[in-house]
Motif scaffolding. Sequence first.
Motif, PDB file in Angstrom:
ATOM      1  N   VAL A  16      -5.943  78.461 -10.152  1.00 29.44           N
ATOM      2  CA  VAL A  16      -6.772  77.273  -9.922  1.00 29.44           C
ATOM      3  C   VAL A  16      -7.166  76.621 -11.241  1.00 29.44           C
ATOM      4  N   ALA A  17      -7.336  77.408 -12.293  1.00 26.13           N
ATOM      5  CA  ALA A  17      -7.694  76.840 -13.596  1.00 26.13           C
ATOM      6  C   ALA A  17      -6.619  75.881 -14.097  1.00 26.13           C
ATOM      7  N   VAL A  18      -5.360  76.194 -13.856  1.00 26.90           N
ATOM      8  CA  VAL A  18      -4.270  75.297 -14.263  1.00 26.90           C
ATOM      9  C   VAL A  18      -4.296  74.029 -13.417  1.00 26.90           C
ATOM     10  N   LEU A  23      -5.745  68.191 -13.150  1.00 25.76           N
ATOM     11  CA  LEU A  23      -6.614  67.128 -12.648  1.00 25.76           C
ATOM     12  C   LEU A  23      -7.340  66.432 -13.784  1.00 25.76           C
ATOM     13  N   VAL A  24      -7.899  67.199 -14.692  1.00 28.37           N
ATOM     14  CA  VAL A  24      -8.618  66.614 -15.832  1.00 28.37           C
ATOM     15  C   VAL A  24      -7.668  65.814 -16.717  1.00 28.37           C
ATOM     16  N   ALA A  72       3.129  79.346  -8.710  1.00 29.14           N
ATOM     17  CA  ALA A  72       2.025  78.744  -7.952  1.00 29.14           C
ATOM     18  C   ALA A  72       1.196  77.832  -8.841  1.00 29.14           C
ATOM     19  N   SER A  73       0.970  78.251 -10.076  1.00 28.47           N
ATOM     20  CA  SER A  73       0.208  77.418 -11.011  1.00 28.47           C
ATOM     21  C   SER A  73       0.934  76.113 -11.296  1.00 28.47           C
ATOM     22  N   ALA A  77       0.075  72.217 -10.167  1.00 29.40           N
ATOM     23  CA  ALA A  77      -0.077  71.169 -11.181  1.00 29.40           C
ATOM     24  C   ALA A  77       0.838  69.984 -10.882  1.00 29.40           C
ATOM     25  N   VAL A  78       2.061  70.269 -10.406  1.00 29.90           N
ATOM     26  CA  VAL A  78       2.985  69.187 -10.032  1.00 29.90           C
ATOM     27  C   VAL A  78       2.409  68.377  -8.876  1.00 29.90           C
ATOM     28  N   VAL A  79       1.845  69.051  -7.887  1.00 26.52           N
ATOM     29  CA  VAL A  79       1.258  68.344  -6.735  1.00 26.52           C
ATOM     30  C   VAL A  79       0.071  67.497  -7.180  1.00 26.52           C
ATOM     31  N   VAL A  80      -0.807  68.060  -7.993  1.00 30.19           N
ATOM     32  CA  VAL A  80      -1.985  67.318  -8.459  1.00 30.19           C
ATOM     33  C   VAL A  80      -1.561  66.107  -9.275  1.00 30.19           C
TER      34      VAL A  80
END
Length: 96
Positions: A16-18, A23-24, A72-73, A77-80
Amino acid sequence: MSTPDLAPRRTFGGIVAVWVLALVAGLAIGLFVPTDLHAPWITVALGGCVIAAFAVQLWYGRSQAFIQRVAASVLGAVVVLGLITAAFGLASIVPR
């Protein structure tokens, strides 16, 4: 031979941190980068997220399911970043 961890650390927080990093980074790109340079900078942000995913998962020090956690990370990240890029595209259609 090493002894197994009796209570291994949870790895979901690193995944989730990635996603939060993506997002940021996406929001920072939207706010501070000119519109014509969004696509190259999103690519740079994704590259940074891939490196961060490897770094976070290596920091955990667990070899079990390493590839799955990194995947998963990076997939998150690709989806976000994809959703943020779609928002950039929709925002460019709307007249100012």
